[in-house]
Design an enzyme around this catalytic site. Structure first.
Site, mmCIF file in Angstrom:
data_model
loop_
_atom_site.group_PDB
_atom_site.id
_atom_site.type_symbol
_atom_site.label_atom_id
_atom_site.label_comp_id
_atom_site.label_asym_id
_atom_site.label_seq_id
_atom_site.Cartn_x
_atom_site.Cartn_y
_atom_site.Cartn_z
ATOM 1 N N GLU A 151 0.852 -1.198 0.000
ATOM 2 C CA GLU A 151 0.000 0.000 0.000
ATOM 3 C C GLU A 151 0.884 1.242 0.000
ATOM 4 O O GLU A 151 1.211 1.771 1.062
ATOM 5 C CB GLU A 151 -0.934 0.022 1.216
ATOM 6 C CG GLU A 151 -1.989 -1.046 1.217
ATOM 7 C CD GLU A 151 -3.007 -0.886 2.345
ATOM 8 O OE1 GLU A 151 -2.904 0.067 3.154
ATOM 9 O OE2 GLU A 151 -3.921 -1.720 2.414
ATOM 10 N N HIS A 154 -0.436 4.391 2.179
ATOM 11 C CA HIS A 154 -0.745 4.326 3.611
ATOM 12 C C HIS A 154 0.492 4.677 4.434
ATOM 13 O O HIS A 154 1.479 3.955 4.422
ATOM 14 C CB HIS A 154 -1.221 2.909 3.957
ATOM 15 C CG HIS A 154 -1.602 2.735 5.396
ATOM 16 N ND1 HIS A 154 -2.917 2.769 5.829
ATOM 17 C CD2 HIS A 154 -0.860 2.505 6.503
ATOM 18 C CE1 HIS A 154 -2.946 2.554 7.144
ATOM 19 N NE2 HIS A 154 -1.713 2.411 7.570
#
Length: 185
Positions: A151, A154
């Site tokens: 990710e 994030h």
């Protein structure tokens, strides 16, 4: 929050209590993709201050980062959880701590996608997040350790000293905690 809360490991084996809510959630006026009042505009106070510094620095360099999601309550996480590997079960999401922030940019239509890592914003974030106390929490090639797919959007606030250490060593939070447990024996 005390310093230990900033470095707390939150994952499937180290969940937050259902009733956990950070004591000092604030809206720092970050550029979000949503107007008005929403809990996802909130962050824990120190994380919010650091995120505002990160966003201001990015803007000075012509980088257009936008915030997508900050704080997320246990109840909201429960509503979102569908078994998708990108969505943590309730209690195991760092968003509940108020220390996590998802970011994107206009060139990927403000979506949370791996393509973000190839944008100038994604590259800038990967290079600079640690300068503001953040880590890219779920990096590529560490999925087997974090249990979460890559990710690039994030980030997680862990304080500048720890973000610098993790950036220099290439460790993720799970590895850091394992090392700390080993050293305390």
């Amino acid at each position: 929050m005390d310093t230990q809360q900033y470095i707390r490991l939150i994952n499937k084996t180290h969940p937050l209590p259902k009733e956990f809510v950070p004591s000092c959630l604030v809206d720092a006026g970050l550029p979000f993709d949503i107007p008005g009042q929403s809990e996802k505009r909130l962050l824990e106070a120190s994380a919010a201050k650091a995120a505002l510094s990160l966003i201001k620095a990015s803007r000075l360099e012509g980088i257009n980062l936008y915030c997508i999601s900050g704080y997320r309550s246990y109840h909201r996480q429960k509503q979102l959880y569908t078994g998708n590997p990108y969505v943590a079960p309730p209690g195991t999401s760092e968003h509940q701590s108020g220390l996590a922030l998802d970011l994107s940019c206009p060139s990927v239509k403000l979506q949370l996608t791996e393509a973000f890592s190839s944008t100038k914003e994604g590259k800038w974030l990967a290079r600079n997040a640690s300068l503001y106390g953040f880590i890219l929490r779920y990096p590529k090639n560490k999925e087997h350790i974090t249990g979460i797919p890559y990710e690039p959007w994030h980030i997680r606030y862990v304080t500048k000293p720890l973000s610098t250490y993790l950036s220099l060593t290439g460790m993720v939070l799970e590895e850091y905690h394992e090392l700390c447990n080993y050293c305390s024996i």
